[in-house]
Design a protein around this motif. Structure first.
Motif, short mmCIF file in Angstrom:
data_model
loop_
_atom_site.label_atom_id
_atom_site.label_comp_id
_atom_site.label_asym_id
_atom_site.label_seq_id
_atom_site.Cartn_x
_atom_site.Cartn_y
_atom_site.Cartn_z
N ASN A 105 0.81 -1.23 0.00
CA ASN A 105 0.00 0.00 0.00
C ASN A 105 0.84 1.28 0.00
OD1 ASN A 105 -2.43 -1.51 0.06
ND2 ASN A 105 -2.18 -1.78 2.26
N ALA A 106 2.02 1.25 -0.60
CA ALA A 106 2.88 2.44 -0.66
C ALA A 106 2.18 3.53 -1.47
CB ALA A 106 4.21 2.10 -1.30
N GLN A 107 2.33 4.77 -1.03
CA GLN A 107 1.74 5.90 -1.72
C GLN A 107 2.79 7.00 -1.85
OE1 GLN A 107 -1.75 7.14 0.39
NE2 GLN A 107 -2.68 5.12 0.31
N PRO A 108 2.74 7.78 -2.93
CA PRO A 108 3.71 8.87 -3.08
C PRO A 108 3.43 9.98 -2.07
CG PRO A 108 2.08 8.97 -4.83
CD PRO A 108 1.82 7.70 -4.06
N LEU A 109 4.47 10.67 -1.68
CA LEU A 109 4.31 11.85 -0.84
C LEU A 109 4.24 13.05 -1.78
CD1 LEU A 109 4.23 12.91 2.07
CD2 LEU A 109 6.73 13.08 1.98
N GLU A 110 3.07 13.65 -1.87
CA GLU A 110 2.85 14.76 -2.81
C GLU A 110 3.76 15.94 -2.45
OE1 GLU A 110 0.95 14.43 -5.47
OE2 GLU A 110 0.25 12.47 -4.88
N TYR A 111 4.11 16.74 -3.46
CA TYR A 111 4.92 17.94 -3.23
C TYR A 111 4.26 18.84 -2.20
CZ TYR A 111 7.65 16.75 -7.40
OH TYR A 111 8.44 16.13 -8.31
N THR B 122 4.13 18.56 0.99
CA THR B 122 3.54 17.88 2.14
C THR B 122 4.67 17.22 2.92
OG1 THR B 122 3.14 15.82 0.92
CG2 THR B 122 1.35 17.43 0.92
N SER B 123 4.35 16.74 4.10
CA SER B 123 5.37 16.09 4.93
C SER B 123 4.77 14.87 5.62
CB SER B 123 5.92 17.07 5.97
OG SER B 123 4.91 17.43 6.88
N ILE B 124 5.67 14.04 6.14
CA ILE B 124 5.27 12.87 6.89
C ILE B 124 6.34 12.64 7.96
CG2 ILE B 124 6.44 11.24 5.35
CD1 ILE B 124 4.03 9.32 5.83
N SER B 125 5.92 12.16 9.12
CA SER B 125 6.86 11.86 10.21
C SER B 125 6.80 10.38 10.55
CB SER B 125 6.51 12.68 11.46
OG SER B 125 6.69 14.05 11.21
N TYR C 212 10.02 16.19 4.17
CA TYR C 212 9.29 17.20 3.43
C TYR C 212 9.51 16.96 1.94
CZ TYR C 212 9.70 19.33 8.03
OH TYR C 212 9.67 19.55 9.39
N SER C 213 8.45 16.81 1.21
CA SER C 213 8.54 16.61 -0.24
C SER C 213 8.45 17.96 -0.93
CB SER C 213 7.40 15.70 -0.70
OG SER C 213 7.43 15.56 -2.09
N ARG C 214 9.50 18.31 -1.64
CA ARG C 214 9.55 19.56 -2.38
C ARG C 214 9.88 19.25 -3.84
NH1 ARG C 214 7.34 20.80 1.73
NH2 ARG C 214 8.22 22.09 3.38
N VAL C 215 9.58 20.15 -4.73
CA VAL C 215 9.89 19.95 -6.14
C VAL C 215 11.40 19.74 -6.32
CG1 VAL C 215 9.91 21.04 -8.42
CG2 VAL C 215 7.89 21.23 -6.95
N GLU C 216 12.21 20.50 -5.60
CA GLU C 216 13.65 20.44 -5.79
C GLU C 216 14.32 19.28 -5.06
OE1 GLU C 216 12.22 23.11 -2.70
OE2 GLU C 216 12.07 23.40 -4.84
N ALA C 217 13.70 18.73 -4.02
CA ALA C 217 14.33 17.62 -3.28
C ALA C 217 13.40 17.10 -2.20
CB ALA C 217 15.63 18.10 -2.63
#
Length: 86
Positions: free
Chosen positions: A42-48, A50-53, A60-65
């Motif tokens: 059930n893996a899901q992408p972390l959208e730009y 947004t963050s997850i702990s 933190y998912s950012r466009v640059e990294a």
């Protein structure tokens, strides 16, 4: 393919391998992986933007990294241009 990665892993060709990095404290190693070894149900992408702990890290998912912080100046950054650990 990351510079320095060894993607000659029979019986898999380089095209069949997932390219990325293996993170050890203080060291980032370019690698090729058999994707099945790292599958997550059930893996899901972390959208730009947004963050997850999890497990002491906040990523933190950012466009640059992708920037992951464990606090007090420790963490890592992954992008198409860099892979760093501090």
């Amino acid at each position: 393919m990351p510079d320095g990665a060894d993607c000659d892993k029979p019986p898999f060709s380089a095209d069949e391998m997932s390219k990325g990095f293996f993170l050890d404290p203080g060291q980032v190693t370019p690698m090729c992986f058999n994707q099945g070894a790292f599958g997550v149900e059930n893996a899901q992408p972390l959208e730009y933007n947004t963050s997850i702990s999890f497990n002491g890290y906040t990523c933190y998912s950012r466009v640059e990294a992708m920037v992951c912080d464990a606090g007090v100046g420790h963490g890592f950054v992954l992008s198409m241009q860099q892979a760093t650990w501090n």
